[in-house]
Design an enzyme around this catalytic site. Structure first.
Site, PDB file in Angstrom:
ATOM      1  N   HIS A 160      -5.415  44.380 -13.252  1.00  6.37           N
ATOM      2  CA  HIS A 160      -6.530  43.656 -12.642  1.00  6.37           C
ATOM      3  C   HIS A 160      -7.865  44.336 -12.903  1.00  6.37           C
ATOM      4  CE1 HIS A 160      -3.975  41.188  -9.558  1.00  6.37           C
ATOM      5  NE2 HIS A 160      -3.816  40.809 -10.812  1.00  6.37           N
ATOM      6  N   HIS A 190       3.794  36.954 -15.902  1.00  7.17           N
ATOM      7  CA  HIS A 190       4.359  35.787 -15.236  1.00  7.17           C
ATOM      8  C   HIS A 190       5.587  35.251 -15.970  1.00  7.17           C
ATOM      9  CE1 HIS A 190       1.174  34.560 -12.127  1.00  7.17           C
ATOM     10  NE2 HIS A 190       0.922  35.801 -12.496  1.00  7.17           N
ATOM     11  N   ASN A 238       1.027  29.662 -10.646  1.00  7.92           N
ATOM     12  CA  ASN A 238       0.577  29.429 -12.019  1.00  7.92           C
ATOM     13  C   ASN A 238      -0.376  28.257 -12.189  1.00  7.92           C
ATOM     14  OD1 ASN A 238       2.272  31.504 -12.807  1.00  7.92           O
ATOM     15  ND2 ASN A 238       3.938  30.159 -13.430  1.00  7.92           N
ATOM     16  N   ARG A 256      -1.592  38.423 -18.367  1.00 10.51           N
ATOM     17  CA  ARG A 256      -1.066  37.719 -17.196  1.00 10.51           C
ATOM     18  C   ARG A 256       0.086  36.801 -17.587  1.00 10.51           C
ATOM     19  NH1 ARG A 256      -2.794  33.229 -13.641  1.00 10.51           N
ATOM     20  NH2 ARG A 256      -2.245  33.814 -11.518  1.00 10.51           N
TER      21      ARG A 256
END
Length: 320
Positions: free
Chosen positions: A190, A63, A91, A59
């Site tokens: 995910h 990001h 975040n 992740r």
């Protein structure tokens, strides 16, 4: 890395390629030959302690790359002159794994001082995380340099919202040069990790495209009224939450996804057939995921003389 000095033409070839924006799998072949084994060892130790770290590192990389490219800007702490990305809306209180990056960076610095960027370490760590959790591997090209600033506003603007529609998701990924197929494959990340109640509350209470029994189960730890329950965590993949596999796509077909944005991928739209393919064929998902990760890792890297090689991934060089 400079193209001048005693390294000669061999290193100069790598430098010139980086100036043109091209990354290379052998970028540190002479300057830090043990880099990949150092990163792999650090990630192996971290995942053995807590498997969730693998999902966190994946992740972090996503990001980072979606905000002004894969430049490790997401790792920067706030300072009087820099408002970092860690507290951007997508975040805040949800990114983890910074200490793991710090530990690996320290080991890399001990072996190859002032040579390897934090951006490249994060790229390798994301790949190793997937492998350690049972997923596919891919070639990580290297030669990124680190940003000297960050942008909280860009993080707020460029990272997908948990309320996005399918068309909005496709447009967001297209803005980064990624196809709808890439978007669906990358969403398969995910299959590991957790999400907080604040991010899935609307889906389990307000959406109709959700299995009623699944919604009832998740409501037990996620009250309708925002407040103390916001931080309640639930697995994104209820079947095998810490194994990288294709169970996530089977969840979508059963309307048992945790997030609204996930269920958008299987909701009578353009990605339904691909979700069905991935749910039945893990190898197809793995192949597309690996290819999409390679493409995502090439989003607007800083190369050549751009940026810097940070000594501390949380601070730009020269900041006390």
């Amino acid at each position: 890395m400079s193209c001048q000095g005693t390294w000669g033409c061999f290193v100069a070839l790598f430098c010139c390629a980086a100036i043109d924006g091209q990354l290379s799998a052998t970028f540190y072949g002479t300057t830090c030959p043990n880099l990949q084994s150092i990163v792999r060892s650090g990630m192996s130790q971290a995942v053995n302690r807590e498997r969730r770290v693998g999902a966190s590192m994946l992740r972090l990389f996503f990001h980072d790359c979606f905000v002004n490219g894969c430049d490790a800007s997401v790792l920067l702490d706030d300072t009087p002159t820099i408002t970092g990305e860690k507290n951007a809306r997508p975040n805040a209180n949800s990114l983890h794994g910074f200490e793991v990056v710090d530990t690996i960076k320290s080991a890399v610095e001990a072996a190859c001082p002032t040579t390897v960027s934090c951006a490249d370490i994060l790229s390798l760590a994301a790949r190793d995380s997937v492998v350690l959790l049972g997923g596919p591997t891919w070639t990580v090209t290297l030669g990124r340099r680190d940003a000297t600033t960050a942008s909280q506003s860009a993080a707020n603007a460029n990272l997908p919202s948990t309320t996005s529609s399918l068309s909005q998701l496709i447009a967001t990924f297209a803005g980064k040069g990624l196809s709808a197929r890439d978007m669906t494959a990358l969403s398969g990340a995910h299959t590991v990790g957790l999400a907080y109640c604040a991010n899935y509350r609307a889906h389990i209470y307000n959406d109709s495209n959700i299995d009623p029994g699944f919604a009832s189960l998740r409501r037990q730890n996620c009250p309708l009224t925002p407040g103390d329950g916001d931080g309640a965590a639930a697995p994104l993949d209820a079947q095998t939450p810490m194994a990288f596999d294709n169970a996530y796509f089977r969840d979508l077909m059963a309307q048992r996804s945790l997030l609204h944005t996930d269920q958008e991928l299987f909701n009578g739209g353009s990605q339904d057939a691909l979700v069905q393919q991935y749910s039945a064929n893990a190898a197809a998902f793995f192949t597309d995921f690996a290819a999409a990760m390679e493409r995502m890792g090439n989003i607007s890297p800083l190369t050549g003389s751009q940026g810097e090689i940070r000594i501390n991934c949380r601070r730009v060089n020269g900041y006390d």
